[in-house]
Enzyme design. Sequence first.
Site, short mmCIF file in Angstrom:
data_model
loop_
_atom_site.label_atom_id
_atom_site.label_comp_id
_atom_site.label_asym_id
_atom_site.label_seq_id
_atom_site.Cartn_x
_atom_site.Cartn_y
_atom_site.Cartn_z
CG HIS A 173 -1.83 1.24 1.25
ND1 HIS A 173 -3.10 1.37 1.07
CD2 HIS A 173 -1.46 2.48 1.90
CE1 HIS A 173 -3.50 2.46 1.13
NE2 HIS A 173 -2.48 3.26 1.91
CD GLU A 174 1.87 3.69 3.56
OE1 GLU A 174 2.02 4.84 2.99
OE2 GLU A 174 0.63 3.41 4.36
CG HIS A 213 0.61 6.37 -0.63
ND1 HIS A 213 -0.51 7.19 -1.02
CD2 HIS A 213 0.17 5.89 0.34
CE1 HIS A 213 -1.50 6.83 -0.42
NE2 HIS A 213 -1.10 6.14 0.52
CG HIS A 241 0.29 8.98 -6.75
ND1 HIS A 241 -0.79 9.25 -6.23
CD2 HIS A 241 0.22 9.63 -8.08
CE1 HIS A 241 -1.52 9.95 -6.97
NE2 HIS A 241 -1.14 10.48 -8.04
#
Length: 676
Positions: free
Chosen positions: A462-463, A466, A469
């Site tokens: 999940h991290e 980011h 991104h």
Amino acid sequence: MNPVLAQSELPHGLPDFASISDDDFLPAFTEAMATHLAEVEQIAADPGPATFANTAEALELCGRDLARVSGVFFNLVGPDTNPKRNEIAQHLSTALTDHFNTIAMNPELFARISSLHERADELGLSEPQRRLLDKQYRSAVRSGAGLAPDGQAQMREISSRLAYLTTTFSQLLLDDTNDSAVLVDDVAEVDGLSAAEIAAAARAATEAGHDGKHLLALQLPTSQSVLASLADPALRQRILDASVRRCLRGNDFDTRDIVLEIVRLRARRAELLGYRTHADYVIAEETAPGPDAVDKLLTELAASAMRAGSSELARLSELAGGALGPADVTYWLAQERKANASVDLSAFTDYCELDRVLNDGVFYAAGVLYGLRFSPRPDLHGYHPDVRAWEVHDDAGTSVGLYLGDFYARPSKRGGAWMNSIVDQSAALRSTPVIVNVLNLTKPDAGEPCLLSTDQLTTLFHEFGHTLHGLLSSVEYPSQSGTSVPRDFVEFPSQVNEMWVLHSDVLAHYARHHGTGEPIPVELAQAAREAANTETAHGTIEYLAAAVLDLAWHRLSTQEAEAVTDVEAFERGALVKAGLASDLIPPRYRTAYFNHIFGGGYSAGYYSYIWSEILDAETEQWFLAEGGLSRENGRRFVESTLSRGDSVDPLVAHRELIGRTPSVDPLLRRRGLAVV
């Protein structure tokens, strides 16, 4: 030159942390703010007519010294604070707020921005330029630039006080979380924990002066992960009691008065700016239509989740052979998963060693999808000895940025997991990204492996979503870079990256036994996948309860906020009204330790995880329909989302990717809430 202000000669502008001391920060901020203010005043005083270049773009690109200093300091305070840094952060909370208020309320500057905004249709701006101008105008208005002098004075006072209070909230929570760690006298009581967890607890106790005992540190959420493993119900209850009592004990760490003041000030600020509530003020800048739409979604999900939760709790009580307490639910959920699994799921973590997961799982998936390659850079150093660095290259061999990993828990690090951008990508500034992921894994003893549970695997992926991104951003302006998107969209790319955690190709690539190197048995891999795909009602309910609390606090008008005097009574009433009051499933965060909304940037925005999951669930279906893990699918996702930041309307880009307006149905099916 102050080493914080100096242009770094390291790759991609990585700060030279070794050359910086805490005493450098305040002088650096003072100088950088003065420079920034002088630059802004020069823009505002330009005798020529306002143009996009001499006003909007100039404003966007000034203040680089301040951005550099902030990128260093605020990436230290969260993962590695100390009393000196806390003191600096407290001072900066008001100093920086006053600084940016001064800029926003500069009448000459606001007049120039307003004139451009009025003529925007005539200026021939590109979409990123138009979005930049619109955001600058809205930001100034929302900071009070359009108010009369008395209103501006009130805005300055409120903003400054809120900055102080939210910083104080976070510091008190960290202190009380550390203070609330549970000390265990007898090693027999920690039966159920892994050998690595027991060793870490013994080491923590020794470091705290309790030789021969075990100290169990608390994590940020209410439900502590060890509750799923500990066989001793009495110890489970001690740990949950310690968790839910944080910042509620009437000691120096109590946050209830701070919460009430924050809520009242936020309501007053919203009213000053013409909004009914703080939630209206916040959601006006998000992708959701407004608080009513968010409330409608949460209410609908709550009813379905509570029905599923009732059945789930009945099953668990039967399995346990008696009534459950709130400290028992996750334990018996784990027991149920084990009972239903065709193989022993406890062996799964033996195949999930951190470094192998990183290199052969996280980095592997990023390589297949996006053509990225991660090369260790042991010659580059972060802000703490545990921080590691990788240089990132694309499939053309171009170095695109740096990735830092700070994975292990320590008392100086706040709880949770997150991504930070130390340096933002910007074509206008010719800057490339430096990104850090921060987790709170238990650090193993020297020579021992760090083994990850399914939840920890998901958090890592999940991290890293980011991170992608940030790394794959390709925009002109730094304020539109990477994760600088609406709050209720920012979780979407990170949630999409979770789909690769147990994907058959990715899992087969990283899942090797930490001792023997043997690949994970097919049966164990399938059992882990089936268990992970079974969403618990418990998890949905605890999340929804926290989201409802956030919205309830922030939908209060000024008058309503002033009338609330009892934090816990308000909390109970909000949960009852939403149909989410459960003696067995407390909210993921209770008000007094809800750092996302009272210490972080998620106020009136905690709903964003479930809102983003609507897009995520649809995008997962799109990936699978298009063939899954492929370079072409990765390229299309980069072009639509990961590279665009806030330079385009994110919802329009998402509709273009999947070819339709997203529906809530895939989300309902994923969470087991769809009506059959």
